[in-house]
Design a protein around this motif. Structure first.
Motif, short mmCIF file in Angstrom:
data_model
loop_
_atom_site.label_atom_id
_atom_site.label_comp_id
_atom_site.label_asym_id
_atom_site.label_seq_id
_atom_site.Cartn_x
_atom_site.Cartn_y
_atom_site.Cartn_z
N LEU A 27 4.44 0.88 5.58
CA LEU A 27 4.64 2.13 6.32
C LEU A 27 4.86 3.28 5.34
N VAL A 28 5.70 3.06 4.36
CA VAL A 28 6.02 4.10 3.38
C VAL A 28 4.82 4.40 2.49
N THR A 29 4.13 3.36 2.02
CA THR A 29 2.97 3.61 1.15
C THR A 29 1.85 4.33 1.90
N ALA A 30 1.68 4.05 3.18
CA ALA A 30 0.66 4.76 3.96
C ALA A 30 1.00 6.25 4.04
N ALA A 31 2.25 6.57 4.31
CA ALA A 31 2.66 7.98 4.38
C ALA A 31 2.53 8.66 3.02
N LEU A 32 2.92 7.96 1.95
CA LEU A 32 2.81 8.54 0.60
C LEU A 32 1.36 8.77 0.21
N GLU A 33 0.48 7.81 0.49
CA GLU A 33 -0.93 7.97 0.14
C GLU A 33 -1.54 9.15 0.87
N GLN A 34 -1.18 9.34 2.13
CA GLN A 34 -1.71 10.48 2.89
C GLN A 34 -1.16 11.79 2.35
N ALA A 35 0.12 11.82 1.98
CA ALA A 35 0.72 13.04 1.42
C ALA A 35 0.10 13.39 0.08
N ILE A 36 -0.21 12.37 -0.73
CA ILE A 36 -0.86 12.60 -2.02
C ILE A 36 -2.24 13.22 -1.81
N ALA A 37 -2.96 12.74 -0.81
CA ALA A 37 -4.28 13.28 -0.50
C ALA A 37 -4.18 14.75 -0.07
N VAL A 38 -3.16 15.09 0.69
CA VAL A 38 -2.95 16.47 1.13
C VAL A 38 -2.75 17.39 -0.07
N ARG A 39 -2.05 16.86 -1.09
CA ARG A 39 -1.81 17.65 -2.31
C ARG A 39 -2.98 17.60 -3.27
#
Length: 61
Positions: A27-39
């Motif tokens: 769950l956490v890695t999915a949110a982090l990967e998406q946030a990294i893509a946004v940046r």
């Protein structure tokens, strides 16, 4: 339902979030990967902070 949101404390905006029916590391890695893509993949100078729950501090294999 378990949500995980990644917030940019400088701009105060939520970069991205994920929802799952479990509270595991995925769950956490999915949110982090998406946030990294946004940046745009730029992680220079990034500091993360969490409540130190096991899903945040576990080593993903």
């Amino acid at each position: 339902m378990y949500p995980c949101a990644i917030k940019d404390e400088h701009s105060k905006r939520v970069l991205d979030w994920a929802v799952a029916d479990h509270m595991r590391t995925e769950l956490v890695t999915a949110a982090l990967e998406q946030a990294i893509a946004v940046r745009g993949g730029d992680l220079a100078g990034t500091i993360t902070h969490s409540d130190r729950g096991s899903q945040y501090t576990a080593e993903a294999i």
